[in-house]
Design a protein around this motif. Structure first.
Motif, PDB file in Angstrom:
ATOM      1  N   ARG A   1      -0.197 -10.830  11.625  1.00 52.20           N
ATOM      2  CA  ARG A   1      -0.604 -11.687  10.501  1.00 52.20           C
ATOM      3  C   ARG A   1       0.567 -12.382   9.813  1.00 52.20           C
ATOM      4  NH1 ARG A   1      -5.105  -7.439   8.077  1.00 52.20           N
ATOM      5  NH2 ARG A   1      -6.696  -7.859   9.659  1.00 52.20           N
ATOM      6  N   GLU A   2       1.754 -11.842   9.938  1.00 53.34           N
ATOM      7  CA  GLU A   2       2.921 -12.440   9.298  1.00 53.34           C
ATOM      8  C   GLU A   2       3.484 -13.554  10.183  1.00 53.34           C
ATOM      9  OE1 GLU A   2       5.436 -13.755   6.958  1.00 53.34           O
ATOM     10  OE2 GLU A   2       4.362 -11.997   6.193  1.00 53.34           O
ATOM     11  N   LYS A   3       3.498 -14.766   9.656  1.00 51.45           N
ATOM     12  CA  LYS A   3       3.949 -15.903  10.456  1.00 51.45           C
ATOM     13  C   LYS A   3       5.456 -15.912  10.662  1.00 51.45           C
ATOM     14  CE  LYS A   3       0.052 -18.859   9.141  1.00 51.45           C
ATOM     15  NZ  LYS A   3      -0.386 -20.129   8.501  1.00 51.45           N
ATOM     16  N   SER A   4       6.187 -15.382   9.695  1.00 50.43           N
ATOM     17  CA  SER A   4       7.652 -15.334   9.815  1.00 50.43           C
ATOM     18  C   SER A   4       8.124 -13.906   9.561  1.00 50.43           C
ATOM     19  CB  SER A   4       8.300 -16.301   8.818  1.00 50.43           C
ATOM     20  OG  SER A   4       7.857 -17.626   9.035  1.00 50.43           O
ATOM     21  N   PRO A   5       7.947 -13.015  10.522  1.00 52.27           N
ATOM     22  CA  PRO A   5       8.309 -11.611  10.299  1.00 52.27           C
ATOM     23  C   PRO A   5       9.796 -11.439  10.016  1.00 52.27           C
ATOM     24  CG  PRO A   5       7.801 -12.016  12.617  1.00 52.27           C
ATOM     25  CD  PRO A   5       7.416 -13.246  11.872  1.00 52.27           C
ATOM     26  N   ASP A   6      10.073 -10.522   9.100  1.00 48.68           N
ATOM     27  CA  ASP A   6      11.444 -10.281   8.661  1.00 48.68           C
ATOM     28  C   ASP A   6      11.639  -8.770   8.568  1.00 48.68           C
ATOM     29  OD1 ASP A   6      14.021 -11.167   7.181  1.00 48.68           O
ATOM     30  OD2 ASP A   6      13.065  -9.755   5.797  1.00 48.68           O
ATOM     31  N   ARG A   7      12.718  -8.288   9.121  1.00 47.33           N
ATOM     32  CA  ARG A   7      12.929  -6.842   9.162  1.00 47.33           C
ATOM     33  C   ARG A   7      13.034  -6.234   7.770  1.00 47.33           C
ATOM     34  NH1 ARG A   7      18.205  -3.572  11.422  1.00 47.33           N
ATOM     35  NH2 ARG A   7      17.372  -1.482  11.051  1.00 47.33           N
ATOM     36  N   ALA A   8      13.758  -6.867   6.865  1.00 50.28           N
ATOM     37  CA  ALA A   8      13.918  -6.327   5.517  1.00 50.28           C
ATOM     38  C   ALA A   8      12.571  -6.273   4.791  1.00 50.28           C
ATOM     39  CB  ALA A   8      14.923  -7.166   4.729  1.00 50.28           C
ATOM     40  N   ALA A   9      11.781  -7.319   4.943  1.00 51.72           N
ATOM     41  CA  ALA A   9      10.460  -7.333   4.309  1.00 51.72           C
ATOM     42  C   ALA A   9       9.562  -6.259   4.899  1.00 51.72           C
ATOM     43  CB  ALA A   9       9.822  -8.711   4.482  1.00 51.72           C
ATOM     44  N   TYR A  10       9.653  -6.064   6.194  1.00 48.40           N
ATOM     45  CA  TYR A  10       8.875  -5.020   6.864  1.00 48.40           C
ATOM     46  C   TYR A  10       9.284  -3.642   6.357  1.00 48.40           C
ATOM     47  CZ  TYR A  10       6.885  -2.431  10.864  1.00 48.40           C
ATOM     48  OH  TYR A  10       6.178  -1.557  11.673  1.00 48.40           O
ATOM     49  N   ASP A  11      10.581  -3.410   6.218  1.00 51.60           N
ATOM     50  CA  ASP A  11      11.076  -2.118   5.737  1.00 51.60           C
ATOM     51  C   ASP A  11      10.555  -1.788   4.346  1.00 51.60           C
ATOM     52  OD1 ASP A  11      12.469  -1.720   8.065  1.00 51.60           O
ATOM     53  OD2 ASP A  11      14.442  -2.210   7.237  1.00 51.60           O
ATOM     54  N   ARG A  12      10.364  -2.803   3.520  1.00 49.42           N
ATOM     55  CA  ARG A  12       9.906  -2.566   2.149  1.00 49.42           C
ATOM     56  C   ARG A  12       8.460  -2.078   2.080  1.00 49.42           C
ATOM     57  NH1 ARG A  12      13.265  -7.179   1.073  1.00 49.42           N
ATOM     58  NH2 ARG A  12      11.484  -8.612   1.260  1.00 49.42           N
ATOM     59  N   LEU A  13       7.748  -2.171   3.171  1.00 51.71           N
ATOM     60  CA  LEU A  13       6.360  -1.702   3.191  1.00 51.71           C
ATOM     61  C   LEU A  13       6.264  -0.175   3.269  1.00 51.71           C
ATOM     62  CD1 LEU A  13       4.859  -4.269   5.741  1.00 51.71           C
ATOM     63  CD2 LEU A  13       4.735  -4.353   3.247  1.00 51.71           C
ATOM     64  N   PHE A  14       7.366   0.484   3.583  1.00 56.04           N
ATOM     65  CA  PHE A  14       7.356   1.931   3.787  1.00 56.04           C
ATOM     66  C   PHE A  14       7.977   2.655   2.603  1.00 56.04           C
ATOM     67  CE2 PHE A  14       7.385  -0.200   7.833  1.00 56.04           C
ATOM     68  CZ  PHE A  14       6.449   0.492   8.576  1.00 56.04           C
ATOM     69  N   ALA A  15       7.447   3.843   2.340  1.00 52.28           N
ATOM     70  CA  ALA A  15       7.957   4.673   1.246  1.00 52.28           C
ATOM     71  C   ALA A  15       8.802   5.806   1.815  1.00 52.28           C
ATOM     72  CB  ALA A  15       6.800   5.254   0.434  1.00 52.28           C
ATOM     73  N   GLY A  16       9.921   6.084   1.159  1.00 50.21           N
ATOM     74  CA  GLY A  16      10.733   7.216   1.553  1.00 50.21           C
ATOM     75  C   GLY A  16      11.631   6.935   2.740  1.00 50.21           C
ATOM     76  N   GLN A  17      12.349   7.983   3.144  1.00 53.13           N
ATOM     77  CA  GLN A  17      13.278   7.883   4.253  1.00 53.13           C
ATOM     78  C   GLN A  17      12.597   8.377   5.528  1.00 53.13           C
ATOM     79  OE1 GLN A  17      16.345   6.473   3.726  1.00 53.13           O
ATOM     80  NE2 GLN A  17      15.537   6.158   1.647  1.00 53.13           N
ATOM     81  N   GLY A  18      13.284   8.222   6.632  1.00 58.92           N
ATOM     82  CA  GLY A  18      12.770   8.741   7.885  1.00 58.92           C
ATOM     83  C   GLY A  18      12.283   7.655   8.815  1.00 58.92           C
ATOM     84  N   VAL A  19      11.712   8.076   9.924  1.00 57.81           N
ATOM     85  CA  VAL A  19      11.196   7.155  10.923  1.00 57.81           C
ATOM     86  C   VAL A  19       9.978   6.423  10.359  1.00 57.81           C
ATOM     87  CG1 VAL A  19      10.173   6.975  13.216  1.00 57.81           C
ATOM     88  CG2 VAL A  19      12.013   8.610  12.810  1.00 57.81           C
ATOM     89  N   LYS A  20       9.982   5.127  10.436  1.00 60.64           N
ATOM     90  CA  LYS A  20       8.897   4.315   9.884  1.00 60.64           C
ATOM     91  C   LYS A  20       7.749   4.251  10.891  1.00 60.64           C
ATOM     92  CE  LYS A  20      12.116   1.661   7.072  1.00 60.64           C
ATOM     93  NZ  LYS A  20      13.225   2.619   7.308  1.00 60.64           N
ATOM     94  N   LEU A  21       6.572   4.695  10.459  1.00 61.48           N
ATOM     95  CA  LEU A  21       5.412   4.782  11.340  1.00 61.48           C
ATOM     96  C   LEU A  21       4.412   3.670  11.023  1.00 61.48           C
ATOM     97  CD1 LEU A  21       3.720   6.377  13.469  1.00 61.48           C
ATOM     98  CD2 LEU A  21       2.739   7.637  11.530  1.00 61.48           C
ATOM     99  N   ASP A  22       4.130   2.859  12.016  1.00 54.84           N
ATOM    100  CA  ASP A  22       3.142   1.779  11.902  1.00 54.84           C
ATOM    101  C   ASP A  22       2.180   1.931  13.071  1.00 54.84           C
ATOM    102  OD1 ASP A  22       1.690  -0.587  11.867  1.00 54.84           O
ATOM    103  OD2 ASP A  22       3.420  -1.925  11.987  1.00 54.84           O
ATOM    104  N   VAL A  23       0.917   2.206  12.782  1.00 58.87           N
ATOM    105  CA  VAL A  23      -0.084   2.357  13.841  1.00 58.87           C
ATOM    106  C   VAL A  23      -1.094   1.223  13.708  1.00 58.87           C
ATOM    107  CG1 VAL A  23      -1.791   3.872  14.907  1.00 58.87           C
ATOM    108  CG2 VAL A  23       0.247   4.860  13.835  1.00 58.87           C
ATOM    109  N   THR A  24      -0.885   0.166  14.478  1.00 62.72           N
ATOM    110  CA  THR A  24      -1.750  -1.012  14.460  1.00 62.72           C
ATOM    111  C   THR A  24      -2.168  -1.322  15.890  1.00 62.72           C
ATOM    112  OG1 THR A  24      -0.536  -1.877  12.535  1.00 62.72           O
ATOM    113  CG2 THR A  24      -1.970  -3.409  13.707  1.00 62.72           C
TER     114      THR A  24
END
Length: 284
Positions: free
Chosen positions: A41-64
């Motif tokens: 859905r994101e037309k211009s994906p950005d790593r920093a913006a993606y990282d901000r979607l997650f809370a806390g430290q550790g491996v970021k889990l996205d199940v889509t």
């Protein structure tokens, strides 16, 4: 350690179970919702913006789950996160049973005027329309896994992809999660096995279901917090009633078996998968 662990698909293959079992892991960082849909859905994906979607430290889990089916998503994941920072888990299920479950889910929550055989005849036309039609009505093409894995491996090295079978995952959830944790480079955890699919409910008031869905899609990401997610699930359950599954005509089942035969053969021969647990495709 893996920086991103992505459950890329396939839909109706146990991805919700995967997410629920991993959410409690102390080395996992999650977003407020299971399916972020960031890369479709994101037309211009950005790593920093993606990282901000997650809370806390550790491996970021996205199940889509749709990521596997949409070729552009795999390409965006590689370009945005880098193939050396991501590992992907792919769950596969007997494609005929997957298609039936997908159809039942859509019929429960959205208008679906076609029977399953009619949907098979109309799928190419509906998917070609793009948008929601492509996402909702791709019941059968999503089960052609070999084609999707081929595309995935052109962008992500095989050693960074773990393929699991739904049927084996459900049967031994602890063993499956142990393997996924080792693959991701995180410690193993004890899991409490649960039902892989508690049942799809037909919405009693369909307009309410559609309204809730549209409101959720328009809600800013910052407001999609866990308590609000729980409220939404409670409303959906209260508005649900058991959905009667349509029987599959033997002649149509045979037609689907033929439709998937070449793809299943590729999974066995070229991708080296043991598919003996798939009820519609016993070993030749």
């Amino acid at each position: 350690m893996t920086q991103y662990l992505i459950g890329a698909g396939a839909a109706k293959c146990g991805t919700t179970l995967l997410y629920e079992l991993l959410c409690a892991h102390p080395e996992i960082s999650t977003a407020p919702v299971k399916e972020l849909h960031y890369f479709d859905r994101e037309k211009s994906p950005d790593r920093a913006a993606y990282d901000r979607l997650f809370a806390g430290q550790g491996v970021k889990l996205d199940v889509t789950p749709v990521y596997l089916y949409y070729p552009e998503c795999i390409e965006a994941i590689k370009q945005t996160l880098g193939a050396n920072r991501v590992k992907l888990v792919v769950l596969l299920r007997d494609p005929i049973e997957r298609a039936r479950s997908h159809y039942d889910m859509v019929r429960a929550h959205s208008p679906e005027p076609l029977s399953l055989p009619e949907a098979f005849e109309q799928e190419a036309r509906r998917v070609a329309l793009g948008g929601e039609s492509r996402r909702l009505y791709s019941y059968f093409s999503r089960g052609r896994y070999a084609e999707q894995l081929d595309h995935l491996y052109r962008h992500i090295p095989r050693e960074r992809v773990k393929v699991c079978l739904f049927e084996e995952f459900v049967r031994n959830q602890q063993r499956a999660i142990d393997g996924i944790c080792s693959f991701a480079g995180i410690g193993r955890i004890k899991v409490a096995p649960r039902h892989a699919n508690p049942g799809i409910g037909d919405a009693r008031i369909k307009w309410l279901q559609r309204l809730l869905k549209q409101m959720w899609l328009k809600l800013p990401g910052a407001l999609k917090i866990a308590p609000l997610c729980r409220v939404g699930r409670l409303i959906a359950r209260a508005n649900a009633r058991p959905l009667e599954r349509q029987p599959l005509d033997p002649a149509f089942r045979q037609r689907l078996t033929a439709y998937y035969a070449d793809d299943v053969a590729e999974l066995r021969a070229r991708h080296g998968l043991d598919l003996s647990s798939w009820p519609n495709f016993p070993e030749p």
